[in-house]
Scaffold this active site. Structure first.
Site, PDB file in Angstrom:
ATOM      1  N   SER A   1       0.849  -1.187   0.000  1.00  0.00           N
ATOM      2  CA  SER A   1       0.000   0.000   0.000  1.00  0.00           C
ATOM      3  C   SER A   1       0.889   1.243   0.000  1.00  0.00           C
ATOM      4  O   SER A   1       2.084   1.161  -0.351  1.00  0.00           O
ATOM      5  CB  SER A   1      -0.929  -0.028   1.217  1.00  0.00           C
ATOM      6  OG  SER A   1      -1.918   0.976   1.098  1.00  0.00           O
ATOM      7  N   ASN A   2       0.361   2.367   0.369  1.00  0.00           N
ATOM      8  CA  ASN A   2       1.155   3.591   0.449  1.00  0.00           C
ATOM      9  C   ASN A   2       0.554   4.495   1.531  1.00  0.00           C
ATOM     10  O   ASN A   2      -0.464   4.154   2.135  1.00  0.00           O
ATOM     11  CB  ASN A   2       1.197   4.290  -0.912  1.00  0.00           C
ATOM     12  CG  ASN A   2      -0.192   4.606  -1.417  1.00  0.00           C
ATOM     13  OD1 ASN A   2      -0.907   5.387  -0.817  1.00  0.00           O
ATOM     14  ND2 ASN A   2      -0.596   3.964  -2.505  1.00  0.00           N
TER      15      ASN A   2
END
Ligand SMILES: Cc1cc2nc3c(=O)[nH]c(=O)nc-3n(C[C@H](O)[C@H](O)[C@H](O)COP(=O)(O)O)c2cc1C
Length: 404
Positions: free
Chosen positions: A209-210
């Site tokens: 993810s980020n």
């Protein structure tokens, strides 16, 4: 905006009648006065006691009240209201309204009403799509009535399609926008915003993810709604507080593919789309069915490209649509952002650079540069709310140029 507004709510015999209890609650909380009128058949669908309690007024339905000859004055009711809302509006009542029939108190009041009339239809998808219903809706709109269009989704019949009555929060938003002076610049326009990160699962517990929080997308949703737009946010998993459902529809998603599907479903009917989400460019080719064990000193995960949502929508973009991209760059910022403009068929790109202090993921501030075919426009470091105002102002100007 709803404080002191007098609303007549006409309820007809549809399963969706149960949703009106919630709408009345929201309207009362916002300070509106509500008078409910029901068709005789509507009593099968919701008890008047609930509606009378919530609206704090007896529900009206009969022309004549009792044996004393006292009658409910439909003419006075029609003059009292600031707006008459028919919700849910059955196919039967729509047909009667379109053709001037007057065999119950709701219809007599409708025919007497001098105020604006809004209609929220509710029925099964085939009833809704039937040429008769469509023709009646067109006739009613030709009288200047406002249509709060039916929505797509699961129906009480078990079928799926267009026919669901708009959700109470959407109806409330529609009414609030209707009564809000000076905020109508984007009235009736549909805005779609993607926001937040996506999660690409490697195994049942781990994902790629980020750090996107979705805050910029949420600030934009609020600002577009404040300008009268009908806003939908397709939102990845985030801890940030999403916009209130009273002024934006929220579609929660997890993966890049889910975000793509949800965006695709809404895009055709969208006037302005803003792609703020930080979508994973790659996703694991396979998700391990069980948690991966730390047996080997190294491991490789094969990744495949996810669908580029902005690019895919760019391919489907129609002449009247405005699309806005976001670029978070660490090098060759302007050049890369300008590349996105072309590749994704965007009207403008909002660039933020990780090199700028206070810009990017997690901050409550942002410093943006807007890049379009007209040139490059740099803005000061501001709160995300103020940045949202700059972007929406720019979008409105672009929209007006497109419409001219
Ligand atoms: C369980 C049930 C659900 C119904 N739901 C709807 C509906 O959602 N929309 C509609 O137009 N008619 C619906 N109908 C048919 C209407 O109730 C019927 O046409 C009725 O005569 C409408 O009366 P009114 O328009 O005077 O309220 C439904 C009927 C039943 C039995």
């Amino acid at each position: 905006m709803m404080k002191g507004k007098k609303l007549l709510i006409g309820i007809t015999a549809s399963i969706a009648a149960y949703k009106i209890a919630l709408l009345i609650r929201i309207l009362k909380k916002a300070g509106a006065e509500v008078q409910v009128i029901m068709t005789p058949s509507a009593f099968e669908f919701i008890p008047p006691l609930t509606l009378a309690t919530l609206s704090e007024k007896p529900v009206l339905s009969e022309f004549v009240k009792d044996q004393t000859g006292t009658w409910n004055n439909h003419v006075d009711l029609g003059l009292w209201a600031d707006l008459m809302l028919i919700a849910p509006a059955s196919a039967n009542t729509l047909a009667k309204m379109a053709h001037g029939l007057c065999d119950n108190l709701l219809l007599a009041t409708y025919l007497s009403a001098r105020c604006p009339v809004a209609i929220a239809p509710a029925m099964d998808l085939d009833m809704y799509a039937h040429p008769t219903t469509q023709q009646n809706l067109q006739t009613l709109q030709s009288f200047g009535h406002l249509l709060i269009d039916a929505e797509v989704g699961p129906l009480a019949s078990g079928l799926e399609g267009k026919g669901r009555m708009a959700e109470p929060e959407h109806i409330f938003r529609f009414l609030e926008q209707y009564f809000t002076p000076g905020r109508q610049e984007l009235s009736g326009k549909k805005v779609l915003i993607t926001a937040g990160p996506t999660r690409e699962y490697i195994d049942p517990v781990r994902y790629i993810s980020n750090g996107s929080t979705g805050k910029m997308g949420f600030a934009l949703a609020k600002e577009f709604a404040a300008n009268g737009a009908d806003v939908t946010v397709v939102c990845g998993p985030t801890e940030a507080t999403p916009p209130s459902s009273e002024w934006a529809e929220i579609i929660p998603v997890t993966t890049a593919h889910e975000m793509y599907e949800a965006t695709l479903q809404k895009f055709e009917k969208t006037d302005i789309a803003v792609f703020t989400a930080a979508v994973s460019d790659y996703t694991p080719k396979q998700i391990a069915p069980e948690k991966i064990k730390k047996d080997s000193p190294e491991m490789n995960i094969k990744l495949v490209k996810s669908k580029d949502i902005a690019k895919e929508m760019g391919l489907r973009k129609q002449t009247g649509q405005l699309t806005i991209g976001f670029a978070l760059e660490t090098q060759n910022e302007e050049e890369n952002a300008r590349g996105k403009l072309q590749k994704k068929n965007l009207d403008f790109v909002v660039l933020n650079s990780l090199r700028d202090q206070g810009a990017g993921f997690g901050y409550d501030t942002n410093q943006i540069t807007i890049i379009d075919s007209q040139g490059t426009h740099k803005f000061e470091l501001k709160s995300k709310d103020k940045v949202a105002k700059d972007i929406v102002t720019y979008a409105i100007a672009c929209w007006k140029r497109k419409e001219a």
